[in-house]
Design an enzyme around this catalytic site. Structure first.
Site, short mmCIF file in Angstrom:
data_model
loop_
_atom_site.label_atom_id
_atom_site.label_comp_id
_atom_site.label_asym_id
_atom_site.label_seq_id
_atom_site.Cartn_x
_atom_site.Cartn_y
_atom_site.Cartn_z
N LYS A 52 -50.81 15.13 47.06
CA LYS A 52 -52.38 15.40 47.26
C LYS A 52 -52.64 15.47 48.77
O LYS A 52 -53.66 16.09 49.35
CB LYS A 52 -53.00 14.47 46.56
CG LYS A 52 -52.95 14.31 44.89
CD LYS A 52 -52.94 15.90 44.48
CE LYS A 52 -52.82 15.69 42.91
NZ LYS A 52 -51.12 15.49 42.32
N GLU A 66 -61.17 9.62 48.71
CA GLU A 66 -62.00 10.96 48.93
C GLU A 66 -63.44 10.10 48.50
O GLU A 66 -63.56 9.24 47.59
CB GLU A 66 -61.71 11.92 47.85
CG GLU A 66 -60.35 12.55 48.29
CD GLU A 66 -60.23 13.76 47.09
OE1 GLU A 66 -59.62 14.57 47.71
OE2 GLU A 66 -60.64 13.72 46.13
N ARG A 94 -48.10 24.85 37.34
CA ARG A 94 -47.40 24.91 36.37
C ARG A 94 -48.60 25.86 35.12
O ARG A 94 -49.63 26.04 35.49
CB ARG A 94 -47.34 23.80 35.74
CG ARG A 94 -48.40 22.81 35.39
CD ARG A 94 -48.21 21.49 34.64
NE ARG A 94 -49.01 20.24 34.76
CZ ARG A 94 -50.48 20.55 34.19
NH1 ARG A 94 -50.77 21.61 33.58
NH2 ARG A 94 -51.05 19.55 34.22
#
Length: 472
Positions: free
Chosen positions: A115, A199, A291
Site C-alpha cells: 500500500k 492515513e 484481480r
C-alpha cells in the site's frame, strides 16, 4: 488462444469462470479439497482433480496448483478472487513454469499490494491520495507525531493488507497507542508482514471503485464505477453500478483517474481502482485490487461486457474487444451478497445443510452461486454462498425489482442475509440514493425483522400445534 484453464478457486467464482470457458469453447478444470468434493464447481467443470484433504491449505499451495495444471495439460490458470489471486509468487511461478496467469504480472501485483508503494506510484501519477505517512511507520512515537500533524482521527493500516483486515481507526493518542501493536499483530497473522502505515481517517466517506481493463497492446479503459458504500466492518454487503451519488462530470473524472492509475503501473488485465469520496466530493485513491472483484457482475449488467472473457482474451495476448467510446452504460444494477449468516446474532456464520433452495428469476435478474438443495455449506470458507444481481432501467425501478427478486429467492436450512437486504431496500435513506459507509452502523434497526418460513416447514408447525391441542 488459451485452450484449457485450471481454475484455482472454488464456489461461485469457480462456477462463473467455468461458464465463461464454456461460451468460449475452452476446457475448464476444477480443483477441490475433500470438503468440496460435492460442490457445484466440481460437477460443472469439464475435468476435476483433488488437491488433498486440507480445506484451506489445498487452495493456497502455489506449487500444487501449478503442478496439477501442468500435469493435465492446462496452458493457463485463473485465480478468481481471494486465495492466491493477489499472490505475486503464484503469478511468478506460473510464468516460470510456462503456464499463463490470467491477471497482471507478479511485479504489478507486488507493487500494488504494497500500500505504501502504491501510494507513491499514485502521487507520482497525479492521482490524489489520502494524507498520511510517506512510508511505513518505524515506531508508535513516529505514529503519534504524525497523527498530531495531520489531525485525529487516523487509520492504522497493514501495508500488505486487504479485505478489511489489519485496519484500525484511532480517535486519540490513547487509542493509537493501544492499536499500534494490535494492527502489527493482525498484519503478521493475516499477511505475514509486520509493516503498517497511517492515513487520515475520512469520516463516513462514500466508497467508489472503478473497473478497469488494460491489454498488452497499449489499450486501457474503464467500465464506469461501482458504489460499495453499504458495508459492515469494512466488508461489502451491497454493490451498485453506476453510483446513484455521482454526477456525470464526477463519473468521467474518477474514470479518468482510474485509467491514469492503471497506465502509471503498466497494468494488464482486469483490475479495480478504489477511491474514498468525502462529503466535500473530493476523491482519494485508497488501493488497487489486482484481480477480479466479487462485485464484477453489476458492471457486466450495465455495460454488457463479459469481464471474465475479456480477462481470458487479454491473457491470450489479444487486444480487448472494446475501445473506451464503445463502452456504454445503461440503467442501474445492484448486487446482494447472500451470506450464510444470522444478522440478528451479530452476523454469526450459519453453516450447514440447505434443505430447500429456490433461485429467483424474471427480467433483469441474475444469480451467481454454487448452492443447491441438499448442499452442505462447509465451515472452512467465507460465508458468502450466492450473489443476487438485479438490473433495471432507473433507480426507482431497480428498488422495486430488487425487492421482488429478494422475495423470490429462498435459502432454507441455514440463516442468511436475505431478510436484512430487504430491510436495507425499505430504508428511506437508501432509497434516496444518498448513503455512505456509516449506513449500517447508523441503522441498527435493520436487524429488527421477522423471518418467513417455507410452506412445508410452516405446515409442520401447524400440524404439531393441532396434535398438541388434541392431546390436551
Amino acid at each position: 488462444m488459451i485452450r484449457k484453464i485450471l481454475i484455482a478457486n472454488r464456489g461461485e467464482i469457480a462456477v462463473r469462470i467455468i461458464r465463461a470457458c464454456a461460451e468460449m469453447g475452452i476446457t475448464s478444470v476444477a480443483v477441490y479439497t475433500d470438503a468440496d468434493r460435492h460442490s457445484l464447481h466440481v460437477k460443472k467443470a469439464n475435468e476435476a482433480y483433488s488437491i488433498g484433504p486440507d480445506s484451506l491449505a489445498g487452495y493456497l499451495n502455489v506449487h500444487r496448483m501449478v503442478n496439477v495444471a501442468r500435469a493435465v495439460g492446462c496452458d493457463a490458470i485463473h485465480p478468481g478472487y481471494g486465495f492466491l489471486s493477489e499472490n505475486p509468487q503464484f503469478a511468478r511461478t506460473c510464468a516460470q513454469r510456462g503456464v499463463r496467469f490470467i491477471g497482471p504480472s507478479a511485479e504489478v501485483i507486488h507493487a500494488m499490494g504494497d500500500k505504501v508503494q502504491a501510494r507513491r506510484s499514485m502521487i507520482a501519477a497525479g492521482v490524489p491520495v489520502v494524507p498520511g505517512s510517506e512510508g511505513n511507520l518505524a515506531s508508535v512515537d513516529e505514529a503519534l507525531a504524525l497523527a498530531e500533524q495531520i489531525g485525529f482521527p487516523v487509520m492504522l493500516k497493514a501495508t500488505t493488507g486487504g479485505g478489511g483486515r489489519g485496519i484500525r481507526r484511532c480517535d486519540d493518542p490513547a487509542q493509537l497507542r493501544s492499536n499500534y501493536e494490535r494492527v502489527r499483530s493482525e498484519a503478521t497473522k493475516a499477511f505475514g508482514n509486520t509493516e503498517i502505515f497511517m492515513e487520515k481517517a475520512i469520516i463516513n466517506p462514500r466508497h467508489i471503485e472503478v473497473q478497469v481493463l488494460a491489454d498488452s497492446h497499449g489499450n486501457a479503459i474503464h467500465l464506469f464505477e461501482r458504489d460499495c458504500s453499504i458495508q459492515r466492518r469494512h466488508q461489502k454487503l451491497v454493490e451498485i453500478a453506476p453510483s446513484p451519488q455521482l454526477s456525470d462530470a464526477q463519473r468521467a473524472y474518477v474514470g479518468e483517474l482510474a485509467v491514469r492509475a492503471a497506465r502509471a503501473v503498466g497494468y494488464e488485465n482486469a483490475g479495480t481502482v478504489e477511491f474514498l469520496m468525502d462529503h466535500e466530493d473530493n476523491f482519494y485513491f485508497m488501493e488497487m485490487n489486482t484481480r477480479l472483484q466479487v462485485e464484477h457482475p453489476v458492471t457486466e449488467m450495465i455495460t454488457g461486457v463479459d469481464i471474465v472473457q475479456e480477462q481470458i482474451r487479454i491473457a491470450s495476448g489479444l487486444p480487448m474487444s472494446y475501445a473506451q467510446e464503445q463502452v456504454q452504460r445503461r440503467g442501474f444494477a445492484i448486487e446482494f451478497r447472500i451470506n450464510a449468516e444470522d444478522p440478528k446474532n451479530d452476523f454469526l456464520p450459519s453453516f450447514g445443510r440447505i434443505t430447500r433452495y429456490f433461485a429467483p428469476g424474471g427480467p433483469g435478474v441474475r444469480t451467481d452461486g454454487a448452492i443447491y438443495t441438499g448442499y452442505h455449506i462447509p465451515p472452512h470458507y467465507d460465508s458468502m454462498c450466492a450473489k443476487l444481481i438485479v438490473w433495471a432501467l432507473d433507480w426507482e425501478s431497480l428498488i422495486r425489482r430488487a425487492r421482488r427478486a429478494l422475495q423470490d429467492i429462498g435459502v432454507f436450512g441455514v440463516k442468511t442475509t436475505i431478510p436484512y437486504h430487504l430491510e436495507i431496500l425499505g430504508n428511506a435513506e437508501f432509497q434516496s440514493g444518498r448513503f455512505d459507509t456509516g449506513f449500517v452502523e447508523a441503522h441498527p434497526e435493520l436487524t429488527d425483522y421477522s423471518v418467513r418460513r417455507p410452506v412445508r416447514e410452516l405446515a409442520a408447525v401447524i400440524a404439531a400445534a393441532i396434535a398438541a391441542h388434541k392431546g390436551l
